[in-house]
Write an enzyme that holds these catalytic residues in place. Structure first.
Site, PDB file in Angstrom:
ATOM      1  N   LYS A  56     -46.802  -6.421 -86.841  1.00 19.41           N
ATOM      2  CA  LYS A  56     -47.441  -7.024 -85.665  1.00 19.41           C
ATOM      3  C   LYS A  56     -48.926  -6.685 -85.560  1.00 19.41           C
ATOM      4  O   LYS A  56     -49.691  -7.443 -84.957  1.00 19.41           O
ATOM      5  CB  LYS A  56     -46.711  -6.595 -84.391  1.00 19.41           C
ATOM      6  N   ASP A  92     -44.384 -11.777 -77.027  1.00 11.00           N
ATOM      7  CA  ASP A  92     -43.580 -10.639 -76.572  1.00 11.00           C
ATOM      8  C   ASP A  92     -43.939 -10.270 -75.142  1.00 11.00           C
ATOM      9  O   ASP A  92     -43.071  -9.869 -74.356  1.00 11.00           O
ATOM     10  CB  ASP A  92     -43.821  -9.413 -77.466  1.00 11.00           C
TER      11      ASP A  92
END
Length: 414
Positions: A56, A92
């Site tokens: 990420k 997210d």
């Protein structure tokens, strides 16, 4: 591939199933090594990606642009290829916010602990600040990277209000782990665990046993996937799509665990439910027999009940890691709290409540081969079954009618 999930180890992932339920495009899981990542991203042979552990943060230098939110968080989990330009975002954040809101969890003015220092912990940190948390501390084993150690958290912040777990601790296949011992934080009023496999982590189970509102990460996973899909397609799927997919996936992934007295119909009803739902049927007694290479009566006769229960617990622990099955348990399985805990990881426990006068003795059940033994067992065990059960269903009428009541009760519970 056109769309998919990029990560190093993806055997636990539910993402392909979520995107399949949207029905707009094919979606692949692509495991890739750190060494192969640069060439894959440079080639740009995809339309849209989701990014998971451990990439990420790693992907950011390969992007042409990044949204302000993703830039401020320092982590990207969604990439869209727009005419050869790679655009990164962090869905997210939106998924986690929707989960917190769904829990009714207020962070305003609260002291929050975030276990972990990776990309998802940065998302949680940003959300906590945005929702007005008072003090926020990230935890790591080393205490580096602007974090404090777990020992320091226990000593200085035992009065913390909220805990987020963003580490892999407790994730399948190491489901017995938990990042912290909740006994060290007795003031907690909410626990958010981003892990979604198992469906109910040890951390979440411990929190609920203490009366602390707690949820795992499946809702967040579904919500962030839908938000990513909106960027992939330009469509507006709406909040109802998140709820629909979450309910569907939860039902599919959660095992139906049948508990109750010997002779209550667990095996018969298990066969009916497995057939109707097209699920595997797992029987704890049958699994014990297969492991021991001997029938239950022989195990009792040669080794005693204690040896049988130990083997049963070992078997239950293994079956508890299975999702999407129907599990018929032996009558004594719920007597051990560790068995109930293991089955709750991925299962809903259904107590088949059959009237005492309809329970018949059989020779293949050492503890229930006479009417007197059944009566004694019933008196002892019924309260234990009731305490362990998530759902109680009366066994009456035909087996098909009882199976229908089980499915109706489970549907109502979703």
């Amino acid at each position: 591939m056109k769309y998919g999930l990029l990560g190093e180890h993806l055997t636990h992932s539910f993402s392909a199933e979520i995107h399949r339920k949207l029905g707009r495009y094919s979606y692949e899981l692509r495991e890739i090594s750190p060494e192969a990542l640069p060439e894959f991203l440079t080639r740009r042979d995809f339309c849209g990606l989701n990014i998971t552990i451990p990439y990420k943060e790693t992907v950011i230098p390969y992007l042409d642009e990044i949204t302000p939110r993703a830039a401020s968080i320092g982590a990207v989990n969604t990439i869209v290829n727009r005419d050869g330009r790679l655009c990164g975002d962090n869905t997210d954040y939106g998924g986690m916010q929707l989960l917190v809101e769904r829990m009714g969890l207020s962070l305003a003015g609260k002291r929050v602990l975030i276990a972990g220092t990776g990309g998802t912990s940065k998302t949680a940190l940003a959300l906590c600040h945005a929702l007005g948390a008072g003090e926020v501390y990230r935890l790591s084993r080393s205490g580096r990277e602007d974090a404090i150690s777990y020992d320091a958290a226990r000593e200085a912040h035992a009065d913390a209000d909220i805990l987020f777990n963003t580490t892999p601790s407790g994730m399948f296949p190491k489901s017995d782990a938990a990042p912290v011992d909740l006994a060290d934080f007795p003031a907690l009023t909410g626990v958010v665990d981003v892990i979604y496999n198992p469906l109910t982590t040890r951390l979440v189970r411990q929190a609920r046993a203490r009366g602390i509102p707690a949820e795992n990460g499946l809702y967040m996973l579904v919500a962030q996937a839908v938000l990513a899909a909106e960027q992939f397609t330009g469509a507006d799927f709406g909040a109802e799509t998140v709820e629909r997919i979450y309910a569907s996936l939860t039902f599919e992934k959660r095992s139906i665990v049948l508990i109750g007295m010997p002779g209550s119909g667990k095996s018969t009803l298990g066969e009916i439910l497995a057939r109707r739902l097209n699920r595997p049927l797992l029987d704890t007694d049958a699994e014990v027999v297969a492991r021991a290479g001997a029938p239950v009566t022989e195990i009792f006769a040669r080794q005693g009940e204690a040896a049988f229960r130990a083997l049963e617990t070992e078997t239950v622990r293994a079956l508890g890691e299975r999702g999407g099955a129907v599990i018929a348990t032996g009558g004594g399985v719920p007597l051990r709290p560790e068995n109930v805990d293991a089955l709750r990881a991925n299962g809903t426990l259904v107590f088949l409540d059959r009237a005492l006068e309809t329970l018949l003795p059989t020779d293949d059940r050492p503890l229930a081969n006479s009417a007197e033994k059944i009566r004694a067992l019933y008196t002892q065990r019924r309260p234990i079954y009731q305490a362990a059960a998530d759902v109680t269903v009366e066994v009456s009428g035909t087996p098909e009618e009882t199976a229908e009541r089980i499915l109706s009760a489970l549907s109502a519970g979703e």
